[in-house]
Design a protein around this motif. Structure first.
Motif, short mmCIF file in Angstrom:
data_model
loop_
_atom_site.label_atom_id
_atom_site.label_comp_id
_atom_site.label_asym_id
_atom_site.label_seq_id
_atom_site.Cartn_x
_atom_site.Cartn_y
_atom_site.Cartn_z
N GLU A 89 100.43 53.06 41.56
CA GLU A 89 99.99 54.31 42.20
C GLU A 89 101.16 55.13 42.73
OE1 GLU A 89 97.02 55.69 42.53
OE2 GLU A 89 95.85 54.11 41.58
N ALA A 90 102.29 54.49 42.94
CA ALA A 90 103.45 55.18 43.51
C ALA A 90 103.89 56.34 42.63
CB ALA A 90 104.61 54.19 43.69
N GLY A 91 104.11 57.49 43.24
CA GLY A 91 104.56 58.66 42.49
C GLY A 91 103.43 59.52 41.98
N GLY A 92 102.20 59.06 42.15
CA GLY A 92 101.06 59.88 41.74
C GLY A 92 100.96 60.05 40.24
N GLY A 93 100.50 61.20 39.83
CA GLY A 93 100.29 61.46 38.41
C GLY A 93 98.87 61.20 37.99
N ASP A 94 98.59 61.43 36.70
CA ASP A 94 97.23 61.21 36.22
C ASP A 94 97.00 59.73 35.94
OD1 ASP A 94 98.50 60.69 33.80
OD2 ASP A 94 98.00 62.63 32.91
N ALA A 95 95.76 59.40 35.59
CA ALA A 95 95.39 58.00 35.40
C ALA A 95 96.20 57.33 34.30
CB ALA A 95 93.90 57.90 35.09
N GLN A 96 96.46 58.06 33.22
CA GLN A 96 97.23 57.48 32.11
C GLN A 96 98.66 57.16 32.55
OE1 GLN A 96 97.26 59.87 28.57
NE2 GLN A 96 98.53 58.43 27.41
N THR A 97 99.23 58.04 33.34
CA THR A 97 100.58 57.81 33.86
C THR A 97 100.62 56.57 34.73
OG1 THR A 97 101.10 60.18 33.82
CG2 THR A 97 102.43 58.79 35.27
N LYS A 98 99.61 56.42 35.57
CA LYS A 98 99.55 55.25 36.46
C LYS A 98 99.41 53.96 35.66
CE LYS A 98 97.56 57.87 40.30
NZ LYS A 98 96.37 58.11 41.16
N LEU A 99 98.56 53.97 34.65
CA LEU A 99 98.38 52.78 33.83
C LEU A 99 99.64 52.44 33.05
CD1 LEU A 99 94.74 53.38 32.50
CD2 LEU A 99 95.48 51.60 34.10
N HIS A 148 90.39 47.96 39.63
CA HIS A 148 91.30 49.10 39.80
C HIS A 148 91.72 49.66 38.45
CE1 HIS A 148 93.83 51.59 42.36
NE2 HIS A 148 94.74 51.52 41.40
N ILE A 149 92.03 48.76 37.51
CA ILE A 149 92.42 49.22 36.17
C ILE A 149 91.24 49.91 35.50
CG2 ILE A 149 93.15 48.45 33.88
CD1 ILE A 149 94.67 46.18 35.23
N GLU A 150 90.05 49.37 35.66
CA GLU A 150 88.86 49.98 35.06
C GLU A 150 88.60 51.38 35.63
OE1 GLU A 150 84.04 49.31 35.09
OE2 GLU A 150 85.33 47.56 35.35
N GLN A 151 88.82 51.52 36.93
CA GLN A 151 88.64 52.84 37.55
C GLN A 151 89.59 53.86 36.94
OE1 GLN A 151 89.02 52.91 41.87
NE2 GLN A 151 89.59 55.07 41.84
N LEU A 152 90.85 53.47 36.77
CA LEU A 152 91.83 54.37 36.17
C LEU A 152 91.50 54.65 34.71
CD1 LEU A 152 95.16 52.96 37.67
CD2 LEU A 152 94.00 55.09 38.29
N ALA A 153 91.01 53.63 34.01
CA ALA A 153 90.62 53.82 32.61
C ALA A 153 89.50 54.84 32.50
CB ALA A 153 90.20 52.49 32.00
N GLY A 154 88.55 54.78 33.44
CA GLY A 154 87.46 55.75 33.46
C GLY A 154 87.96 57.15 33.74
N GLU A 155 88.89 57.27 34.69
CA GLU A 155 89.46 58.57 35.03
C GLU A 155 90.25 59.14 33.85
OE1 GLU A 155 91.80 58.07 38.53
OE2 GLU A 155 90.10 57.45 39.78
N MET A 156 90.83 58.24 33.06
CA MET A 156 91.61 58.67 31.89
C MET A 156 90.71 59.19 30.78
SD MET A 156 94.33 56.37 29.68
CE MET A 156 93.08 55.77 28.53
#
Length: 220
Positions: A89-99, A148-156
């Motif tokens: 999560e550090a540095g922000g960005g979109d979900a794909q960037t975080k993953l 947490h990964i699933e949440q980001l995958a959904g946001e992506m």
């Protein structure tokens, strides 16, 4: 009377603080030795020797070696999840960037001098496959990470966030085991390449129809 109460409270407070200090030392010592040498190979005497406490203190605070193992796993799990989620999560960005930060973060972990693999994988592997206590703690830990990964995958915008989360989790577990066996942090780079194909957005495809004259498929 008031002075006696104050004195007793001070003694109780000192004892509580001493127990907390001893608990921390025992957890740190047990974590290091369990991860480095294995749970079954680590005896109580080695733990209390490294922690600088008495055997009676260990049993007073934890009751048994099994309870100490459980406390170590719960403590390690909490710290690892806080680090892992914070790292992606550090540095922000979109979900794909975080993953995409998952495997670079793991590479840093793999390079640490005290990297001994995943304590949950190690604990489950060391014990009878029918033993549920440590397995349940491991599954609880994994569910938090997967969520947490699933949440980001959904946001992506993944078509199947649950499937993508499990695919990435398999790459994570595989990379951890490979890094432990090979002592090569670079396995994280290989896992990142595999993850990249999963995280790459599918290209928009133009629908096609078959030309009635030539029989060829053409875009329209």
């Amino acid at each position: 009377m008031a002075k006696s109460l104050t004195k007793r409270q001070s003694i109780a407070s000192f004892a509580a603080g001493d127990d907390e200090s001893a608990r921390g030392r025992l957890l740190n010592a047990a974590t290091h030795l369990f991860c480095k040498n294995g749970i079954n190979a680590t005896g109580i005497d080695a733990i209390i020797d490294e922690a600088g406490t008495a055997k009676t203190t260990l049993y007073k605070l934890f009751g048994s070696k099994t309870n100490l193992v459980q406390a170590v796993l719960e403590s390690e799990g909490k710290q690892w999840r806080e680090w892992f989620i914070g790292a992606i999560e550090a540095g922000g960005g979109d979900a794909q960037t975080k993953l995409s930060r998952i495997f670079p973060a793991l590479k840093i972990w793999f390079a640490e001098e005290r990297f001994y693999g995943c304590p949950f994988i190690n604990a489950v592997a060391e014990h009878d496959k029918d033993a549920k206590q440590f397995r349940n703690i491991a599954l609880k830990h994994k569910k938090v990470v997967l969520a947490h990964i699933e949440q980001l995958a959904g946001e992506m915008g993944a078509a199947e966030p649950v499937v993508l989360a499990h695919q990435l989790a398999l790459l994570i577990d595989g990379a951890i085991v490979a890094a432990m066996v090979s002592c090569d942090p670079g396995v994280a780079d290989t896992a990142a390449l595999a993850a990249g194909s999963l995280l790459r957005p599918a290209k928009t495809r133009r629908p096609k129809r078959r030309d009635s004259t030539t029989g060829q498929l053409i875009a329209f």
